[in-house]
Design an enzyme around this catalytic site. Structure first.
Site, PDB file in Angstrom:
ATOM      1  N   LEU A 139       0.855  -1.178   0.000  1.00 29.68           N
ATOM      2  CA  LEU A 139       0.000   0.000   0.000  1.00 29.68           C
ATOM      3  C   LEU A 139       0.893   1.231   0.000  1.00 29.68           C
ATOM      4  O   LEU A 139       2.015   1.197   0.526  1.00 29.68           O
ATOM      5  CB  LEU A 139      -0.902   0.041   1.248  1.00 29.68           C
ATOM      6  CG  LEU A 139      -1.973  -1.047   1.403  1.00 29.68           C
ATOM      7  CD1 LEU A 139      -2.632  -0.932   2.770  1.00 29.68           C
ATOM      8  CD2 LEU A 139      -3.019  -0.935   0.299  1.00 29.68           C
ATOM      9  N   ASP A 140       0.403   2.333  -0.585  1.00 33.81           N
ATOM     10  CA  ASP A 140       1.140   3.587  -0.524  1.00 33.81           C
ATOM     11  C   ASP A 140       1.362   3.995   0.932  1.00 33.81           C
ATOM     12  O   ASP A 140       0.574   3.637   1.825  1.00 33.81           O
ATOM     13  CB  ASP A 140       0.367   4.701  -1.238  1.00 33.81           C
ATOM     14  CG  ASP A 140       0.307   4.493  -2.743  1.00 33.81           C
ATOM     15  OD1 ASP A 140       1.088   3.673  -3.258  1.00 33.81           O
ATOM     16  OD2 ASP A 140      -0.522   5.163  -3.391  1.00 33.81           O
ATOM     17  N   GLU A 141       2.396   4.779   1.154  1.00 33.57           N
ATOM     18  CA  GLU A 141       2.782   5.159   2.515  1.00 33.57           C
ATOM     19  C   GLU A 141       1.641   5.798   3.298  1.00 33.57           C
ATOM     20  O   GLU A 141       1.464   5.533   4.489  1.00 33.57           O
ATOM     21  CB  GLU A 141       3.982   6.111   2.459  1.00 33.57           C
ATOM     22  CG  GLU A 141       4.529   6.490   3.813  1.00 33.57           C
ATOM     23  CD  GLU A 141       5.829   7.261   3.730  1.00 33.57           C
ATOM     24  OE1 GLU A 141       6.096   8.083   4.635  1.00 33.57           O
ATOM     25  OE2 GLU A 141       6.584   7.048   2.754  1.00 33.57           O
ATOM     26  N   THR A 143      -1.636   5.527   2.579  1.00 31.17           N
ATOM     27  CA  THR A 143      -2.873   4.753   2.488  1.00 31.17           C
ATOM     28  C   THR A 143      -2.923   3.772   3.648  1.00 31.17           C
ATOM     29  O   THR A 143      -1.921   3.137   3.980  1.00 31.17           O
ATOM     30  CB  THR A 143      -2.948   3.988   1.155  1.00 31.17           C
ATOM     31  OG1 THR A 143      -2.904   4.909   0.068  1.00 31.17           O
ATOM     32  CG2 THR A 143      -4.222   3.168   1.056  1.00 31.17           C
ATOM     33  N   ARG A 239      -5.449   6.700  -7.220  1.00 29.37           N
ATOM     34  CA  ARG A 239      -5.187   8.137  -7.157  1.00 29.37           C
ATOM     35  C   ARG A 239      -5.107   8.738  -8.559  1.00 29.37           C
ATOM     36  O   ARG A 239      -5.650   9.818  -8.817  1.00 29.37           O
ATOM     37  CB  ARG A 239      -3.906   8.378  -6.374  1.00 29.37           C
ATOM     38  CG  ARG A 239      -3.965   7.851  -4.944  1.00 29.37           C
ATOM     39  CD  ARG A 239      -2.596   7.751  -4.307  1.00 29.37           C
ATOM     40  NE  ARG A 239      -1.976   9.067  -4.156  1.00 29.37           N
ATOM     41  CZ  ARG A 239      -0.711   9.231  -3.762  1.00 29.37           C
ATOM     42  NH1 ARG A 239       0.043   8.168  -3.491  1.00 29.37           N
ATOM     43  NH2 ARG A 239      -0.214  10.448  -3.643  1.00 29.37           N
TER      44      ARG A 239
END
EC number: 5.4.99.-
Length: 306
Positions: A139-141, A143, A239
């Site tokens: 997951l993105d940092e 998120t 995104r």
């Protein structure tokens, strides 16, 4: 994966009981028949070959023993600054909640920040488990949501296969700018790198295929609450796609979202579904909304206060 025999873990070994399916008392070509039988039960052929070459497949009376749980180094320094929140765990898999502002793993050897990998290593150490920290997806940092880990090579092989075959389901919720049209249910646009910005991605005809499914849950003129599922897993996919459609995520300044309401993108993985590598059962993990997204959704009148 649906025809697993009865088995018990005994330390580093998995002891399998074939029963009447395989007569291990008959010695003629017993080893060959055993290997063929294991492959017919969806054991990864490459893994079986490695175990066989190391002498880690044995016959013990009417049972087969495989060394599926060897002691392995964590691969990351255990750090206890931020204890991991474990959502699910057994001998094969672990699912942990990733908070906002924490990367899944270090970006390079010089990255000294604590990451979820360090927290998982600390969890393994504190519970006496000698497992390598192996994430199946990321997951993105900024998120939040569940991250799946494989606790041995057997589980990793099967879960990686599920990822490739798109059998691991991930459902997200997001707060986006503007009132999303209910007819917007799928975005099928390729995503590539943005040559003008190292971190950004963009919709590009020469990019990789990317498909996002959308369900509008609630909306006002100012903002909408949407649920999203990914058919593909490109970097920043949700995104990029939502920004491309004119609905950037609130807080996502990298893709045009306003940052005065939230200091991070309003994106949370609320559900993870995967097939258990041993039992072949569907495992459904729900991760409650984090407080900041829940509060913002209430403030924007997208959900009611409980």
């Amino acid at each position: 994966m649906s025809n697993r025999p009865a088995a018990e873990r005994r330390g580093e070994w998995l002891e399998i009981m074939p029963g009447r399916e395989l007569d291990l008392q008959q010695t003629e070509q017993r080893h060959t028949r055993m290997m063929q039988w294991l492959e017919s039960r969806s054991f990864p052929a490459k893994l079986l070959g490695r175990l066989h070459s190391k002498g880690e497949i044995k016959i013990n009376g009417d049972r087969i023993r495989l060394r599926l749980f060897p002691a392995v180094e964590y691969g990351f320094e255990p750090r206890y600054d931020h204890p991991a929140e474990i959502l699910y765990e057994d001998d094969y898999v672990l699912v942990a909640h990733k908070p906002a502002g924490m990367a899944v793993h270090p970006s390079d050897p010089q990255d000294t920040r604590i990451t979820l990998a360090h927290a998982i290593a600390a969890h393994y150490e504190s519970t006496g488990q000698d497992c390598a920290v192996r994430h199946v997806h990321r997951l993105d940092e900024d998120t939040t949501g569940p991250v799946l880990y494989a606790k041995n090579e057997f589980a990793l092989s099967l879960l990686d296969e599920q990822m490739r075959d798109k059998h691991i389901g991930r459902r997200y919720i997001a707060l986006v700018q503007g009132n999303v049209n209910e007819q917007l249910t799928v975005i099928d646009e390729p995503i590539g790198k943005d040559r003008h910005h190292k971190q950004r991605r963009r919709v590009s005809p020469g990019g990789q295929s990317a498909v996002t499914y959308i369900e509008k849950v609630a909306g006002t003129k100012a903002a909408s609450l949407v649920r999203l599922k990914l058919e593909t897993g490109r970097t920043h996919q949700i995104r990029v796609h939502m920004s491309y459609m004119g609905h950037p995520l609130i807080g996502d300044s990298l893709y045009g979202g306003r940052s005065d309401l939230l200091s991070r993108q309003a994106l949370h993985g609320e559900q993870l579904v995967f097939i258990h590598p041993w039992t072949a059962e569907d495992i459904i993990i729900n991760d409650p909304w984090p407080a900041d997204i829940q509060k913002l959704a209430i403030d924007l009148k997208l959900i009611e206060k409980e």
